[in-house]
Design a protein around this motif. Structure first.
Motif, PDB file in Angstrom:
ATOM      1  N   ILE A 111      14.049   9.138   5.515  1.00 24.21           N
ATOM      2  CA  ILE A 111      13.023   8.360   6.220  1.00 24.21           C
ATOM      3  C   ILE A 111      11.973   7.942   5.199  1.00 24.21           C
ATOM      4  N   GLY A 112      11.771   6.631   5.034  1.00 21.42           N
ATOM      5  CA  GLY A 112      10.813   6.125   4.040  1.00 21.42           C
ATOM      6  C   GLY A 112      11.520   5.709   2.761  1.00 21.42           C
ATOM      7  N   THR A 113      12.321   4.639   2.852  1.00 19.94           N
ATOM      8  CA  THR A 113      13.076   4.153   1.687  1.00 19.94           C
ATOM      9  C   THR A 113      12.156   3.768   0.543  1.00 19.94           C
ATOM     10  N   ASP A 170      11.442   2.513  12.984  1.00 25.27           N
ATOM     11  CA  ASP A 170      10.557   3.676  12.975  1.00 25.27           C
ATOM     12  C   ASP A 170      11.399   4.945  12.786  1.00 25.27           C
ATOM     13  N   GLY A 171      11.348   5.487  11.586  1.00 25.60           N
ATOM     14  CA  GLY A 171      12.180   6.645  11.246  1.00 25.60           C
ATOM     15  C   GLY A 171      11.743   7.943  11.906  1.00 25.60           C
ATOM     16  N   THR A 172      10.572   7.965  12.569  1.00 26.06           N
ATOM     17  CA  THR A 172      10.217   9.205  13.282  1.00 26.06           C
ATOM     18  C   THR A 172      11.174   9.422  14.464  1.00 26.06           C
ATOM     19  N   VAL A 213      15.994   4.748   6.270  1.00 26.69           N
ATOM     20  CA  VAL A 213      15.203   4.006   7.253  1.00 26.69           C
ATOM     21  C   VAL A 213      13.817   3.726   6.673  1.00 26.69           C
ATOM     22  N   GLU A 214      13.372   2.471   6.793  1.00 25.58           N
ATOM     23  CA  GLU A 214      12.052   2.073   6.281  1.00 25.58           C
ATOM     24  C   GLU A 214      11.378   1.184   7.316  1.00 25.58           C
ATOM     25  N   ARG A 215      10.100   1.433   7.604  1.00 26.13           N
ATOM     26  CA  ARG A 215       9.448   0.642   8.656  1.00 26.13           C
ATOM     27  C   ARG A 215       8.942  -0.705   8.156  1.00 26.13           C
ATOM     28  N   LYS A 242       0.808  -1.229   0.000  1.00 27.54           N
ATOM     29  CA  LYS A 242       0.000   0.000   0.000  1.00 27.54           C
ATOM     30  C   LYS A 242       0.841   1.279   0.000  1.00 27.54           C
ATOM     31  N   GLN A 243       2.061   1.185  -0.511  1.00 30.85           N
ATOM     32  CA  GLN A 243       2.936   2.355  -0.560  1.00 30.85           C
ATOM     33  C   GLN A 243       3.157   2.757  -2.023  1.00 30.85           C
ATOM     34  N   THR A 244       3.731   3.943  -2.218  1.00 34.85           N
ATOM     35  CA  THR A 244       3.950   4.427  -3.587  1.00 34.85           C
ATOM     36  C   THR A 244       5.354   5.000  -3.751  1.00 34.85           C
ATOM     37  N   ILE A 245       5.837   4.979  -4.984  1.00 33.05           N
ATOM     38  CA  ILE A 245       7.043   5.709  -5.365  1.00 33.05           C
ATOM     39  C   ILE A 245       6.548   7.087  -5.780  1.00 33.05           C
ATOM     40  N   SER A 246       7.151   8.137  -5.231  1.00 32.28           N
ATOM     41  CA  SER A 246       6.666   9.497  -5.484  1.00 32.28           C
ATOM     42  C   SER A 246       6.800   9.883  -6.951  1.00 32.28           C
ATOM     43  N   ASP A 253       1.033   8.084   4.678  1.00 29.38           N
ATOM     44  CA  ASP A 253       1.241   8.465   6.075  1.00 29.38           C
ATOM     45  C   ASP A 253       2.631   8.105   6.610  1.00 29.38           C
ATOM     46  N   LEU A 254       3.171   8.995   7.386  1.00 24.18           N
ATOM     47  CA  LEU A 254       4.334   8.691   8.212  1.00 24.18           C
ATOM     48  C   LEU A 254       3.790   8.075   9.501  1.00 24.18           C
ATOM     49  N   ILE A 255       4.076   6.796   9.703  1.00 22.66           N
ATOM     50  CA  ILE A 255       3.495   6.081  10.840  1.00 22.66           C
ATOM     51  C   ILE A 255       4.569   5.786  11.870  1.00 22.66           C
TER      52      ILE A 255
HETATM   53  N1  SAH Z   1      10.873   7.721  -1.519  1.00 20.52           N
HETATM   54  C1  SAH Z   1      10.172   6.484  -1.754  1.00 20.52           C
HETATM   55  C2  SAH Z   1       8.716   6.640  -1.537  1.00 20.52           C
HETATM   56  C3  SAH Z   1       8.348   6.082  -0.264  1.00 20.52           C
HETATM   57  S1  SAH Z   1       6.633   6.087   0.166  1.00 20.52           S
HETATM   58  C4  SAH Z   1      10.448   5.981  -3.141  1.00 20.52           C
HETATM   59  O1  SAH Z   1      11.163   6.668  -3.876  1.00 20.52           O
HETATM   60  O2  SAH Z   1       9.981   4.911  -3.486  1.00 20.52           O
HETATM   61  C5  SAH Z   1       6.852   6.352   1.884  1.00 20.52           C
HETATM   62  C6  SAH Z   1       7.537   5.245   2.630  1.00 20.52           C
HETATM   63  O3  SAH Z   1       7.646   5.663   3.981  1.00 20.52           O
HETATM   64  C7  SAH Z   1       6.751   3.936   2.654  1.00 20.52           C
HETATM   65  O4  SAH Z   1       7.546   2.917   2.170  1.00 20.52           O
HETATM   66  C8  SAH Z   1       6.423   3.745   4.142  1.00 20.52           C
HETATM   67  O5  SAH Z   1       6.441   2.396   4.558  1.00 20.52           O
HETATM   68  C9  SAH Z   1       7.536   4.522   4.790  1.00 20.52           C
HETATM   69  N2  SAH Z   1       7.277   4.945   6.163  1.00 20.52           N
HETATM   70  C10 SAH Z   1       6.134   5.417   6.718  1.00 20.52           C
HETATM   71  N3  SAH Z   1       6.322   5.714   8.013  1.00 20.52           N
HETATM   72  C11 SAH Z   1       7.621   5.425   8.305  1.00 20.52           C
HETATM   73  C12 SAH Z   1       8.431   5.511   9.478  1.00 20.52           C
HETATM   74  N4  SAH Z   1       7.965   5.949  10.646  1.00 20.52           N
HETATM   75  N5  SAH Z   1       9.722   5.122   9.387  1.00 20.52           N
HETATM   76  C13 SAH Z   1      10.242   4.659   8.237  1.00 20.52           C
HETATM   77  N6  SAH Z   1       9.523   4.559   7.096  1.00 20.52           N
HETATM   78  C14 SAH Z   1       8.233   4.935   7.123  1.00 20.52           C
END
Ligand code: SAH
Length: 216
Positions: free
Chosen positions: A86-88, A135-137, A107-109, A59-63, A207-209
């Motif tokens: 944060i969010g690989t 958790d990258g937060t 960092v990726e959750r 359920k994630q996307t590449i921007s 969402d950043l979770i």
């Molecule tokens: N830049 C990425 C797009 C990522 S989408 C790309 O080029 O493909 C956002 C990512 O953030 C998702 O993979 C999601 O799982 C991750 N994410 C959400 N909350 C996070 C957190 N607290 N720590 C690390 N990763 C997180």
């Protein structure tokens, strides 16, 4: 085949990035060279250079390419930075950052996304990236401070640990808002306790979770 993709990349830069104001030659060069299609499943290769985000599983996307370029430009990388992402996700943004920084900590959750991204980036030969499923937060304290921090998911507020882990002169780029729309913000740490802020327009991220993000 690769020739077609390199043409598609060139077209992407000419029609999506330059007309919208992306100017940094190093950013444009990186966007022209990183094979974005390899970060999505093969069935989507034909759409990889189009002007929109794409699904990457879980359920994630590449921007969208423009957003990747805009956020990277806002970081003002000179090539010497220690950069935290944060969010690989797919690892596409990671590749762009790795070309423009000295070292990237990402960092990726969601562990399966991290594993897939690590494989893609290793196959492409990147050797200056360290990965963590976490958790990258909370940032990545061990290697702090960072000259640049980028958050690729939408936050309700700026996570405090990321501000703390920013070096003097460092830049943090993050989308902040509600779950449906966010404002892209850059925070610069001018002095230990002095941060300035600039806005870069509206956007919409997943969402950043986490502890300092959305609860789930
Ligand atoms: N830049 C990425 C797009 C990522 S989408 C790309 O080029 O493909 C956002 C990512 O953030 C998702 O993979 C999601 O799982 C991750 N994410 C959400 N909350 C996070 C957190 N607290 N720590 C690390 N990763 C997180």
């Amino acid at each position: 085949m690769e020739a077609d993709f390199s043409l598609a990349r060139e077209r992407m830069v000419k029609t999506q990035l330059i007309p919208r104001g992306i100017k940094d030659p190093d950013v444009l060069e990186a966007m022209k060279s990183v094979p974005r299609h390899l970060f999505v499943e093969e069935a989507l290769w034909g759409e990889a250079y189009n002007d929109h985000p794409l699904p990457i599983g879980e359920k994630q996307t590449i921007s969208q390419p423009y957003i990747v370029a805009l956020m990277t430009e806002a970081l003002e990388l000179s090539g010497n930075e220690k950069t935290l992402e944060i969010g690989t996700g797919s690892g596409y943004q990671t590749a762009i950052l790795a070309q423009l920084s000295r070292k990237v900590y990402t960092v990726e959750r969601i562990r399966p996304l991290m594993t897939a991204a690590r494989k893609t980036l290793a196959e492409l030969g990147y050797a200056n990236i360290l990965f963590k499923a976490f958790d990258g937060t909370l940032g990545w304290e061990e290697h702090a401070p960072y000259d640049a921090i980028i958050v690729a998911a939408g936050a309700p507020k700026i996570p405090e640990p990321l501000l703390e882990q920013l070096a003097l002169g460092g830049r943090l780029v993050i989308p902040v808002g509600n779950r449906f729309s966010q404002e892209l913000i850059r925070v610069t740490r001018k002095e230990k306790e002095v941060f300035t802020r600039k806005e870069f327009g509206g956007c919409r991220f997943v969402d950043l979770i986490g502890i300092h993000g959305w609860k789930s």
